[in-house]
Design an enzyme around this catalytic site. Structure first.
Site, short mmCIF file in Angstrom:
data_model
loop_
_atom_site.label_atom_id
_atom_site.label_comp_id
_atom_site.label_asym_id
_atom_site.label_seq_id
_atom_site.Cartn_x
_atom_site.Cartn_y
_atom_site.Cartn_z
N ARG A 37 0.82 -1.75 -0.20
CA ARG A 37 -0.70 -0.07 0.07
C ARG A 37 0.91 1.42 0.02
O ARG A 37 0.31 2.24 -0.46
CB ARG A 37 -1.21 0.26 1.37
CG ARG A 37 -2.24 -0.74 0.86
CD ARG A 37 -2.87 -0.77 2.01
NE ARG A 37 -4.67 -1.56 2.51
CZ ARG A 37 -5.38 -1.54 2.61
NH1 ARG A 37 -5.79 -1.36 4.19
NH2 ARG A 37 -6.84 -1.61 2.17
N GLY A 371 -12.46 -4.14 1.85
CA GLY A 371 -14.11 -3.25 1.88
C GLY A 371 -14.39 -2.74 1.37
O GLY A 371 -15.21 -1.99 0.56
C1 3PG Z 1 -9.21 -1.84 5.18
O1 3PG Z 1 -7.80 -2.15 5.74
O2 3PG Z 1 -9.61 -2.28 4.50
C2 3PG Z 1 -8.63 -0.10 4.85
O3 3PG Z 1 -7.48 0.62 5.27
C3 3PG Z 1 -9.84 0.67 5.73
O4 3PG Z 1 -9.53 0.13 7.21
P1 3PG Z 1 -10.70 -0.44 8.51
O5 3PG Z 1 -11.56 -1.41 8.02
O6 3PG Z 1 -10.22 -0.28 9.71
O7 3PG Z 1 -12.03 0.86 8.35
#
Ligand code: 3PG
Ligand code: ADP
Ligand code: MG
Length: 393
Positions: A37, A371
């Site tokens: 990332r 997500g």
């Molecule tokens: C992820 O890794 O999906 C994003 O950085 C969002 O993180 P989070 O699910 O803790 O909000």
């Protein structure tokens, strides 16, 4: 089309608040396990720096409860210092006295990484006073954090609404690839969904039934769907409360004339077998637990993959972290690599599995989204992208 950093003019000396997603996987000691990332954000940082902007980086890491030393972004500052020698600074505060002065004092092209935005409780609450104070640190806002753009948090949604804004180069690539999938996919469009989070993915699967031609379901989540079809799964991991929704999804697919393929054989072990010897079975009985798809399923799925024009894959097909159960996931990765289809893989574990298989370079696009990718499929957009200004044609 959203305005990108390439549309911004006169960046020299401008303070650009660049929201990135440096939420890299870490172990309990805070050691960073994979810098993908960070690497993916580098072209945007480089471009802004080369244009003479004062680049102020903001990110979260993990889900800390206040300050936690293992979730500090300091190790990422050290990493960036190697990529941009003599250009990178770090601030362990965001709103403390002196931060604004440090930013003003940056030479054009220098970079300042701010500490984890989630150390402030106002971040996740999207406190607009907090967002306003952050906004005072910049002249422009750039969102290059596709993978957290489903979160309406202060540093991304709040600040993005206050300052003139644009998207970064990684975001542009991510949106382009999501567009390929959702707007005009090459047919047949085959979606492969696996992994363990049934509840999180069920809405995505329903949406994929509308847009894909064929859906292949594997991983732990497939057992919930097998139960919905009245097929015994013995002691395999299922989400009982999701069975009625899984049934609805399968009925919806039948109504729409779309094919949803479930595993037809499994790699299982018996709970009572102390040696944990694995077996290939068509039906799971007694105390068997399924941990991977079997060879017939690999063949069934691979045949669909080889015919595809477009492939979207999220979620491993088995418990791939365990040497004994990685074959399904790796062979599906191989089939995707061999197919002529345009292939997109999203999800932390899925991308990690593809990398482990050594086939990453044969996949057309590895998304940084987990997500966020699912949310994009469900809604066709993300809130923190929606607030970005459109390109002036
Ligand atoms: C992820 O890794 O999906 C994003 O950085 C969002 O993180 P989070 O699910 O803790 O909000
Ligand atoms: P992604 O991160 O790619 O979105 P998920 O987080 O949904 O994927 O799922 C990944 C997890 O699913 C992995 O930890 C993997 O071990 C687990 N998994 C996949 N198949 C099974 C299975 N049959 N039994 C138990 N766990 C499984
Ligand atoms: Mg995961």
């Amino acid at each position: 089309m959203k305005r990108t950093i390439k549309d911004l003019v006169n960046l020299k000396g401008k303070r650009v608040l660049l929201r990135v997603d440096f939420n890299v996987p870490i172990d309990d000691a805070g050691r960073m396990l994979d810098m993908t990332r960070v690497n993916e954000a580098i072209p945007t940082i480089k471009y802004l720096s080369e244009q003479g902007a004062k680049v102020v980086l903001m990110s979260h890491l993990g889900r800390p409860d206040g300050f936690e030393i293992t979730k500090s972004l300091w190790p990422i500052a050290l990493y960036l210092m190697k990529k941009f020698p003599n250009k990178v600074h770090f601030s362990n505060h965001i709103l403390a006295e002196g931060v604004k002065e440090r930013i003003d004092a940056l030479n054009n092209g220098e970079i300042l990484l701010l500490e984890n935005v989630r150390f402030y409780e106002q971040e996740e609450a999207c406190d607009m006073d907090f967002a306003k104070k952050i906004s005072e640190l910049g002249d422009l806002f750039v969102n290059d954090a596709f993978s957290v753009s489903h979160r309406k948090h202060a540093s991304i949604y709040g600040v993005g609404r206050i300052l003139p804004n644009a998207i970064g180069l990684l975001m542009e690539k991510e949106l382009h690839n999501m567009g390929l999938c959702l707007e005009n996919p090459k047919r047949p469009f085959v979606a492969i969904i696996g992994g363990a989070k049934v509840k999180d993915k069920i809405k995505t699967i329903k949406k994929l039934i509308d847009i894909a031609d064929c859906i292949l379901l594997g991983g732990a989540m497939a057992y919930t769907f097998l139960v919905a079809e009245g097929i015994a799964v013995a002691s395999s991991k299922t989400s009982i409360e999701s069975v009625p929704v899984a049934k609805e999804v399968l009925d919806y697919a039948r109504e729409k004339g779309k094919r949803v393929l479930l595993p037809i054989d499994h790699i299982a072990i018996r709970e009572s077998d102390k040696k944990e010897k694995k077996e290939i079975v068509d039906f799971m009985i007694d105390d068997m637990i399924g941990y991977d798809i079997g060879p017939k399923t690999i063949k069934l799925f691979s045949d669909e993959i080889l015919k595809a024009g477009q492939i979207l894959w999220n979620g491993p097909l088995g418990k791939y972290e365990d040497e004994r159960f990685k074959e399904g996931t790796f062979k599906i990765a191989k089939a995707i690599a061999d197919s002529k289809a345009y292939s997109i893989v999203g999800g932390g574990d899925s991308v990690s599995a593809v990398k482990q298989s050594g086939l990453a370079s044969s996949i057309n696009f590895l998304s940084t989204g987990g997500g966020a990718t699912l949310k994009f499929i469900e809604d066709g957009s993300l809130p923190c992208v929606d607030i970005i200004q459109e390109k002036i044609r």
